[in-house]
Design a protein around this motif. Sequence first.
Motif, PDB file in Angstrom:
ATOM      1  N   UNK A  20      -0.005 -11.613   3.291  1.00  9.14           N
ATOM      2  CA  UNK A  20      -0.355 -11.430   1.889  1.00  9.14           C
ATOM      3  C   UNK A  20      -1.316 -12.533   1.442  1.00  9.14           C
ATOM      4  N   UNK A  21      -1.062 -13.748   1.918  1.00  8.04           N
ATOM      5  CA  UNK A  21      -1.960 -14.865   1.609  1.00  8.04           C
ATOM      6  C   UNK A  21      -3.357 -14.595   2.163  1.00  8.04           C
ATOM      7  N   UNK A  22      -3.409 -14.035   3.364  1.00 11.18           N
ATOM      8  CA  UNK A  22      -4.698 -13.668   3.959  1.00 11.18           C
ATOM      9  C   UNK A  22      -5.469 -12.727   3.023  1.00 11.18           C
ATOM     10  N   UNK A  23      -4.762 -11.755   2.469  1.00 15.01           N
ATOM     11  CA  UNK A  23      -5.413 -10.796   1.564  1.00 15.01           C
ATOM     12  C   UNK A  23      -5.904 -11.498   0.300  1.00 15.01           C
TER      13      UNK A  23
ATOM     14  N   UNK B   5      -9.562  -6.764  -4.949  1.00 18.34           N
ATOM     15  CA  UNK B   5      -9.237  -6.422  -3.561  1.00 18.34           C
ATOM     16  C   UNK B   5      -7.736  -6.287  -3.340  1.00 18.34           C
ATOM     17  N   UNK B   6      -6.980  -7.291  -3.746  1.00 14.81           N
ATOM     18  CA  UNK B   6      -5.528  -7.248  -3.490  1.00 14.81           C
ATOM     19  C   UNK B   6      -4.905  -6.064  -4.218  1.00 14.81           C
ATOM     20  N   UNK B   7      -5.273  -5.880  -5.471  1.00 11.72           N
ATOM     21  CA  UNK B   7      -4.721  -4.764  -6.253  1.00 11.72           C
ATOM     22  C   UNK B   7      -5.041  -3.422  -5.593  1.00 11.72           C
TER      23      UNK B   7
ATOM     24  N   UNK C 127      -0.074  -5.578   4.883  1.00 12.36           N
ATOM     25  CA  UNK C 127      -0.089  -6.078   3.523  1.00 12.36           C
ATOM     26  C   UNK C 127       0.796  -7.314   3.367  1.00 12.36           C
ATOM     27  N   UNK C 128       1.624  -7.587   4.365  1.00 13.92           N
ATOM     28  CA  UNK C 128       2.515  -8.734   4.287  1.00 13.92           C
ATOM     29  C   UNK C 128       3.860  -8.414   3.648  1.00 13.92           C
ATOM     30  N   UNK C 129       4.214  -7.123   3.608  1.00 20.64           N
ATOM     31  CA  UNK C 129       5.506  -6.721   3.031  1.00 20.64           C
ATOM     32  C   UNK C 129       6.581  -6.911   4.101  1.00 20.64           C
TER      33      UNK C 129
ATOM     34  N   UNK D  53      -2.335  -0.852  -4.110  1.00 19.73           N
ATOM     35  CA  UNK D  53      -2.297   0.535  -4.608  1.00 19.73           C
ATOM     36  C   UNK D  53      -2.296   1.524  -3.444  1.00 19.73           C
ATOM     37  N   UNK D  54      -3.123   1.250  -2.437  1.00 19.56           N
ATOM     38  CA  UNK D  54      -3.157   2.119  -1.246  1.00 19.56           C
ATOM     39  C   UNK D  54      -1.805   2.114  -0.546  1.00 19.56           C
ATOM     40  N   UNK D  55      -1.209   0.939  -0.485  1.00 13.55           N
ATOM     41  CA  UNK D  55       0.098   0.797   0.164  1.00 13.55           C
ATOM     42  C   UNK D  55       1.154   1.620  -0.586  1.00 13.55           C
ATOM     43  N   UNK D  56       1.132   1.560  -1.893  1.00 11.21           N
ATOM     44  CA  UNK D  56       2.111   2.319  -2.693  1.00 11.21           C
ATOM     45  C   UNK D  56       1.948   3.826  -2.451  1.00 11.21           C
TER      46      UNK D  56
END
Lengths: 194, 151
Positions: free
Chosen positions: B27-30, B41-43, B88-90, B47-50
């Motif tokens: 997530x930090x990378x993103x 970018x992160x948002x 995504x780092x989840x 959103x794509x992940x959701x």
Amino acid sequence: MARTNISREIDAKKQLPSRAPVTPDIHVLAVDDSNIDRKVIERLLKTSSYKVTSVDSALRALEILGIEEGRSPSTANSFQVNMIITDYSMPDLTGYDLLKRIKENAGLKDIPVVIMSSENVPTRIKRCLEDGAKDFIIKPVQLEDVKRLSQHFSSTIKKSSGVVCSKRKQEIEDAQSRKIASRCPHVHELRVIA
Amino acid sequence: MDVAKLQRQHVDLTHALFKEGFLDDQFTQLQQLQDSTNPDFVAEVVALFFEDTDRLLSELTRALEQDPVDYKKVDAYVHQFKGSSSSIGAHRVKVVCITFRTCCDEGNRQGCWQALQQVKHEFILIKSRLEVLLQLEQQILAAGGEIPFME
């Protein structure tokens, strides 16, 4: 564990690692069926000053490269692709299949191909490197992985393929060890009662 | 609202998310890839992940309702889910996916159902936390501040 750092200087935000001095007109074709991974790899490549085209399948990549069925060899690489970075596990044609097709084509075989995979399977990595992949990146892809790509554009030094493979494998293992070491240490063991 | 207060909330929330294992360094990378030229970018990735997860969870539910269960198909969906959560780092979602895949390998239907419930639960948790985090970022930017940088 990540440390916080609220800095009063505006520029503290802009602490991207120093970028490799890559010429802006190196064109990378990124192939991945995951839309999230495509977005991330695109951003990573663009941050490193590469020009990027991203596609969601090996078949689409073959169209871009001009080596789909029925096309004449003279149309190969009319988009001037300088490197291909592809996911390994994709439905229909895998990244490995794509690698083979590229290496079988006289007009394309010298384009460096890099494979990405979320699975660290040594036999898979070995096979890809032996069959012509320049590098193998274990996902998730990070900036340091992309920085490693620039070496594949430097002037070629003739080495036996065995030496190149073992050096590359060491780099892949080192990168993976670094990734594992930097993971959040507070891993919760999530127990599934099966 | 006071920018410093919002930034403090952002720092505290981010710190907690890492400490509790919800997020890992991917997530930090993103976040490091986000800058003034790509401020969303992160948002966008989140959103794509959701969206992707909603789709995968529906497919997984449908696949596990079949009789007999096609474990290869279930495993393929879980593999995708593991990949996207990893990208995504989840972190906690990814960990459950690993267990889920083991249940698929074993053809363990009960285990698969439980893993599906657990992964749905973890997704609800990370989704709500990320929504709060991203909302804080919007508020900070709207108030003229900079998003605090995690090292």
